[in-house]
Scaffold this active site. Sequence first.
Site, PDB file in Angstrom:
ATOM      1  N   SER A   1       0.790  -1.231   0.000  1.00  0.00           N
ATOM      2  CA  SER A   1       0.000   0.000   0.000  1.00  0.00           C
ATOM      3  C   SER A   1       0.822   1.279   0.000  1.00  0.00           C
ATOM      4  CB  SER A   1      -0.940   0.016   1.214  1.00  0.00           C
ATOM      5  OG  SER A   1      -0.202   0.140   2.419  1.00  0.00           O
TER       6      SER A   1
ATOM      7  N   LYS B   1       0.713   4.666   6.899  1.00  0.00           N
ATOM      8  CA  LYS B   1       0.192   5.488   5.801  1.00  0.00           C
ATOM      9  C   LYS B   1       0.825   6.879   5.883  1.00  0.00           C
ATOM     10  CE  LYS B   1      -2.854   2.197   4.858  1.00  0.00           C
ATOM     11  NZ  LYS B   1      -2.703   1.313   3.675  1.00  0.00           N
TER      12      LYS B   1
END
Length: 270
Positions: free
Chosen positions: A80, A153
Amino acid sequence: MPIPDLPDDDDLIEDVIRHSYGPRHRVREGMGVDANGNVVQRNTVGLFLRDLLVIAALALVISMVVKTFFLRPFYIPSASMHDTLIEDDRVLVNLLIPDVFDLTRGDVVVFEDPGGWMPVVEQEEKEPLQAFGDGVLEAVGLKPEETTNHLIKRIIGLPGDHIVCCNAYGQLVINDVAVQEPYVVLGSNTAASGIEFDVTVPEDSIWVMGDNRYNSQDSRAHQDLPTGGFVPYENIVGRAFAINWPADRMQFLGNYPEVFSDVPSRDPAE
């Protein structure tokens, strides 16, 4: 009464130096004095082992303090955050953020699942010896913890930020300022996100997105949860600032201040 012949001054100096330094150095190196004042041979092997154990204990304590309060290693299990981070990268996380130092847009952060972001995964049972060894290495920070409830993230929005995706050019717009993001992977797409959204970040929360925009289950994918896709400050573990393994991937992680330099801050209370 006749005066005895005295030695020459140079002889006296030489004799003093010889008696003051020579024997004392030899005593320090291999000799000692017992409780009765007798000169005895020291157990140099025992002294070496004692010093070694003291040094090892101090190193262990320092490592545990560092891991608990300052730095913590994590490993990257998914794609990701391509190409900034790839699978099996090891990162170092600064635990002083956000409690001591402020967060900034662009920071890569590790956080605990706010609830419902990750599926429940049962960890495999290990052999006792392996479990003990892994536990020791994890305790001193030499091995990343095997965790199933942490994510990593990039911060896109801070408290008060109004974020919209996307404008006519496919860019994110933060507080009415479009940003060009050099760190994202879009594949064959042109927009900064395949999911349109219009959100305002609440107090003590952040909005996060993966750099691999079309392969990241981030804030966009969890807007239907009680947290609205936002990550509360209390769930943030810290900021990832460096890749420390493998050797050919070692580097510091930037937060791209130039990308957000024109974005004004907004009070979440407004």
